[in-house]
Design a protein around this motif. Structure first.
Motif, PDB file in Angstrom:
ATOM      1  N   LYS A   1       0.833  -1.203   0.000  1.00  0.00           N
ATOM      2  CA  LYS A   1       0.000   0.000   0.000  1.00  0.00           C
ATOM      3  C   LYS A   1       0.867   1.252   0.000  1.00  0.00           C
ATOM      4  CE  LYS A   1      -3.711   0.508  -0.031  1.00  0.00           C
ATOM      5  NZ  LYS A   1      -4.626   0.876  -1.146  1.00  0.00           N
ATOM      6  N   ARG A   2       1.944   1.235   0.754  1.00  0.00           N
ATOM      7  CA  ARG A   2       2.857   2.383   0.775  1.00  0.00           C
ATOM      8  C   ARG A   2       3.427   2.623  -0.619  1.00  0.00           C
ATOM      9  NH1 ARG A   2       8.518   3.141   2.009  1.00  0.00           N
ATOM     10  NH2 ARG A   2       8.747   0.896   2.282  1.00  0.00           N
ATOM     11  N   ALA A   3       3.840   1.540  -1.296  1.00  0.00           N
ATOM     12  CA  ALA A   3       4.391   1.669  -2.642  1.00  0.00           C
ATOM     13  C   ALA A   3       3.331   2.185  -3.616  1.00  0.00           C
ATOM     14  CB  ALA A   3       4.926   0.316  -3.117  1.00  0.00           C
ATOM     15  N   GLU A   4       2.098   1.728  -3.443  1.00  0.00           N
ATOM     16  CA  GLU A   4       1.006   2.185  -4.304  1.00  0.00           C
ATOM     17  C   GLU A   4       0.769   3.683  -4.148  1.00  0.00           C
ATOM     18  OE1 GLU A   4      -3.837   1.770  -4.241  1.00  0.00           O
ATOM     19  OE2 GLU A   4      -2.654  -0.026  -3.783  1.00  0.00           O
ATOM     20  N   LEU A   5       0.774   4.156  -2.910  1.00  0.00           N
ATOM     21  CA  LEU A   5       0.576   5.576  -2.661  1.00  0.00           C
ATOM     22  C   LEU A   5       1.742   6.403  -3.200  1.00  0.00           C
ATOM     23  CD1 LEU A   5      -0.801   5.395   0.994  1.00  0.00           C
ATOM     24  CD2 LEU A   5      -2.106   5.891  -1.066  1.00  0.00           C
ATOM     25  N   GLN A   6       2.940   5.879  -3.046  1.00  0.00           N
ATOM     26  CA  GLN A   6       4.109   6.592  -3.573  1.00  0.00           C
ATOM     27  C   GLN A   6       4.034   6.728  -5.096  1.00  0.00           C
ATOM     28  OE1 GLN A   6       7.112   3.998  -1.645  1.00  0.00           O
ATOM     29  NE2 GLN A   6       8.091   5.901  -1.025  1.00  0.00           N
ATOM     30  N   THR A   7       3.627   5.650  -5.750  1.00  0.00           N
ATOM     31  CA  THR A   7       3.532   5.669  -7.209  1.00  0.00           C
ATOM     32  C   THR A   7       2.489   6.687  -7.673  1.00  0.00           C
ATOM     33  OG1 THR A   7       4.184   3.342  -7.377  1.00  0.00           O
ATOM     34  CG2 THR A   7       3.029   4.288  -9.254  1.00  0.00           C
ATOM     35  N   ALA A   8       1.336   6.685  -7.004  1.00  0.00           N
ATOM     36  CA  ALA A   8       0.278   7.631  -7.369  1.00  0.00           C
ATOM     37  C   ALA A   8       0.720   9.064  -7.130  1.00  0.00           C
ATOM     38  CB  ALA A   8      -0.988   7.323  -6.569  1.00  0.00           C
ATOM     39  N   LYS A   9       1.421   9.293  -6.042  1.00  0.00           N
ATOM     40  CA  LYS A   9       1.899  10.641  -5.736  1.00  0.00           C
ATOM     41  C   LYS A   9       2.940  11.094  -6.754  1.00  0.00           C
ATOM     42  CE  LYS A   9       4.101  13.277  -2.045  1.00  0.00           C
ATOM     43  NZ  LYS A   9       5.347  13.582  -2.794  1.00  0.00           N
ATOM     44  N   ALA A  10       3.827  10.179  -7.153  1.00  0.00           N
ATOM     45  CA  ALA A  10       4.853  10.517  -8.146  1.00  0.00           C
ATOM     46  C   ALA A  10       4.207  10.875  -9.484  1.00  0.00           C
ATOM     47  CB  ALA A  10       5.811   9.346  -8.314  1.00  0.00           C
ATOM     48  N   GLU A  11       3.131  10.182  -9.835  1.00  0.00           N
ATOM     49  CA  GLU A  11       2.431  10.480 -11.084  1.00  0.00           C
ATOM     50  C   GLU A  11       1.817  11.875 -11.037  1.00  0.00           C
ATOM     51  OE1 GLU A  11      -1.178   8.664 -13.880  1.00  0.00           O
ATOM     52  OE2 GLU A  11      -0.558   7.622 -12.051  1.00  0.00           O
ATOM     53  N   ILE A  12       1.226  12.229  -9.905  1.00  0.00           N
ATOM     54  CA  ILE A  12       0.647  13.564  -9.753  1.00  0.00           C
ATOM     55  C   ILE A  12       1.732  14.626  -9.805  1.00  0.00           C
ATOM     56  CG2 ILE A  12      -0.563  15.094  -8.146  1.00  0.00           C
ATOM     57  CD1 ILE A  12      -2.110  12.624  -7.160  1.00  0.00           C
ATOM     58  N   ASP A  13       2.851  14.384  -9.139  1.00  0.00           N
ATOM     59  CA  ASP A  13       3.960  15.338  -9.162  1.00  0.00           C
ATOM     60  C   ASP A  13       4.469  15.558 -10.587  1.00  0.00           C
ATOM     61  OD1 ASP A  13       3.769  15.587  -6.445  1.00  0.00           O
ATOM     62  OD2 ASP A  13       5.468  14.268  -5.993  1.00  0.00           O
ATOM     63  N   LYS A  14       4.522  14.483 -11.370  1.00  0.00           N
ATOM     64  CA  LYS A  14       4.987  14.582 -12.755  1.00  0.00           C
ATOM     65  C   LYS A  14       4.035  15.440 -13.586  1.00  0.00           C
ATOM     66  CE  LYS A  14       6.302  11.728 -16.721  1.00  0.00           C
ATOM     67  NZ  LYS A  14       6.445  10.321 -17.222  1.00  0.00           N
ATOM     68  N   LEU A  15       2.732  15.221 -13.396  1.00  0.00           N
ATOM     69  CA  LEU A  15       1.748  16.017 -14.132  1.00  0.00           C
ATOM     70  C   LEU A  15       1.791  17.477 -13.696  1.00  0.00           C
ATOM     71  CD1 LEU A  15      -1.322  13.594 -14.151  1.00  0.00           C
ATOM     72  CD2 LEU A  15       0.197  14.158 -16.070  1.00  0.00           C
ATOM     73  N   GLN A  16       1.996  17.701 -12.397  1.00  0.00           N
ATOM     74  CA  GLN A  16       2.080  19.072 -11.889  1.00  0.00           C
ATOM     75  C   GLN A  16       3.288  19.797 -12.474  1.00  0.00           C
ATOM     76  OE1 GLN A  16      -0.057  20.816  -9.311  1.00  0.00           O
ATOM     77  NE2 GLN A  16       0.983  22.263 -10.653  1.00  0.00           N
ATOM     78  N   THR A  17       4.405  19.091 -12.574  1.00  0.00           N
ATOM     79  CA  THR A  17       5.598  19.678 -13.181  1.00  0.00           C
ATOM     80  C   THR A  17       5.346  20.013 -14.644  1.00  0.00           C
ATOM     81  OG1 THR A  17       7.056  18.461 -11.680  1.00  0.00           O
ATOM     82  CG2 THR A  17       8.034  19.289 -13.713  1.00  0.00           C
ATOM     83  N   GLN A  18       4.660  19.112 -15.312  1.00  0.00           N
ATOM     84  CA  GLN A  18       4.317  19.354 -16.713  1.00  0.00           C
ATOM     85  C   GLN A  18       3.458  20.603 -16.856  1.00  0.00           C
ATOM     86  OE1 GLN A  18       2.356  16.039 -18.615  1.00  0.00           O
ATOM     87  NE2 GLN A  18       1.685  17.270 -20.357  1.00  0.00           N
ATOM     88  N   LEU A  19       2.484  20.747 -15.961  1.00  0.00           N
ATOM     89  CA  LEU A  19       1.614  21.925 -16.001  1.00  0.00           C
ATOM     90  C   LEU A  19       2.412  23.199 -15.737  1.00  0.00           C
ATOM     91  CD1 LEU A  19      -1.209  23.241 -16.134  1.00  0.00           C
ATOM     92  CD2 LEU A  19      -1.429  22.755 -13.681  1.00  0.00           C
ATOM     93  N   ASN A  20       3.278  23.154 -14.744  1.00  0.00           N
ATOM     94  CA  ASN A  20       4.076  24.335 -14.416  1.00  0.00           C
ATOM     95  C   ASN A  20       4.984  24.754 -15.565  1.00  0.00           C
ATOM     96  OD1 ASN A  20       2.918  24.313 -11.890  1.00  0.00           O
ATOM     97  ND2 ASN A  20       4.628  23.262 -10.906  1.00  0.00           N
ATOM     98  N   ASN A  21       5.556  23.755 -16.245  1.00  0.00           N
ATOM     99  CA  ASN A  21       6.511  24.051 -17.316  1.00  0.00           C
ATOM    100  C   ASN A  21       5.839  24.463 -18.627  1.00  0.00           C
ATOM    101  OD1 ASN A  21       8.593  23.412 -15.576  1.00  0.00           O
ATOM    102  ND2 ASN A  21       8.809  21.319 -16.308  1.00  0.00           N
ATOM    103  N   GLN A  22       4.620  23.949 -18.856  1.00  0.00           N
ATOM    104  CA  GLN A  22       3.977  24.171 -20.148  1.00  0.00           C
ATOM    105  C   GLN A  22       2.757  25.083 -20.077  1.00  0.00           C
ATOM    106  OE1 GLN A  22       3.086  20.337 -21.861  1.00  0.00           O
ATOM    107  NE2 GLN A  22       5.190  19.589 -21.628  1.00  0.00           N
ATOM    108  N   SER A  23       2.474  25.607 -18.914  1.00  0.00           N
ATOM    109  CA  SER A  23       1.249  26.397 -18.745  1.00  0.00           C
ATOM    110  C   SER A  23       1.158  27.554 -19.735  1.00  0.00           C
ATOM    111  CB  SER A  23       1.170  26.933 -17.313  1.00  0.00           C
ATOM    112  OG  SER A  23      -0.012  27.687 -17.126  1.00  0.00           O
ATOM    113  N   ALA A  24       2.277  28.192 -19.997  1.00  0.00           N
ATOM    114  CA  ALA A  24       2.267  29.374 -20.879  1.00  0.00           C
ATOM    115  C   ALA A  24       2.038  29.007 -22.341  1.00  0.00           C
ATOM    116  CB  ALA A  24       3.579  30.134 -20.733  1.00  0.00           C
TER     117      ALA A  24
END
Length: 227
Positions: free
Chosen positions: A73-96
């Protein structure tokens, strides 16, 4: 949410034989012990009942097994969080450069995944706490019997629990602490052998650093609704 998640992940990783000083879920208050017939004791003792529960051979085994049980379960939560962080980084970098439709789609995806992660985190946290309580209550009930017998045999009139910050004890001589004696007596009665030490038990590491990712934003000046 990310701070709470990081805290939960840290607890899951750190609750092991090397982290027994950390406080587990407190056992339910046991009924007042009945004083056996015989001379009335005069000594006063203190005990950290929560540490005692975790430091018994049985407690160490049970909490270590619980830690391993929650590893997937810990690994599952980490994976989901990493996916969200990746999408957030994408949004921050490409928002403009993203058009309105693409930006909205990305934000909606982030927020949807955040909500799912939040629910899964809360469910896992509740399950973790419930199973901690079950272990602590089961061992705590048997420990009260050991404590009663030990106190009667060694002339104690009062034994105070100092495992919480609400304890009324401000100071006590080290000689009044019977925590180790109760652990030893419990181990002798339970006949549960000590667990073999593991290489990782001496230096557990947190599985994930605290996230510094900001919430999804529709534009640099307009924040998305909070979870």
């Amino acid at each position: 949410m990310t701070r709470k998640l990081a805290s939960f992940l840290l607890v899951v990783a750190a609750l092991s034989l090397a982290a027994m000083a950390q406080t587990p879920a407190a056992p339910a208050p046991a009924p007042a012990a009945q004083t056996p017939d015989g001379p009335v004791g005069t000594k006063i003792g203190i005990i950290n009942i929560q540490a005692a529960i975790m430091n018994t051979n049985e407690g160490a085994r049970e909490f270590e097994a619980l830690e391993k049980k929650f590893e997937p379960k810990r690994a599952e939560l980490q994976t989901a969080k990493a996916e969200i962080d990746k999408l957030q980084t994408q949004l921050n970098n490409q928002s403009a450069t993203l058009n309105d439709s693409a930006r909205k789609s990305l934000i909606d995806s982030i927020e949807s995944k955040q909500k799912v992660l939040q629910r899964n985190f809360e469910d896992a946290q509740a399950d973790w706490a419930n199973q901690q309580n079950d272990i602590a209550n089961r061992i705590g009930g048997k420990m009260m019997e050991v404590l009663e017998k030990y106190a009667a045999q060694n002339g104690y009139a009062v034994v105070l629990d100092v495992s919480t910050q609400q304890s009324p004890v401000l100071w006590a001589n080290a000689g009044t602490n019977i925590t180790k004696a109760i652990v030893d007596a419990y181990n002798a009665q339970s006949n549960v052998p000590a667990s073999a030490p593991t290489p990782s038990a001496s230096a557990p590491k947190a599985p994930a650093a605290r996230s510094t990712t900001r919430p999804a934003t529709a534009s640099p000046s307009k924040a998305a609704p909070k979870q």
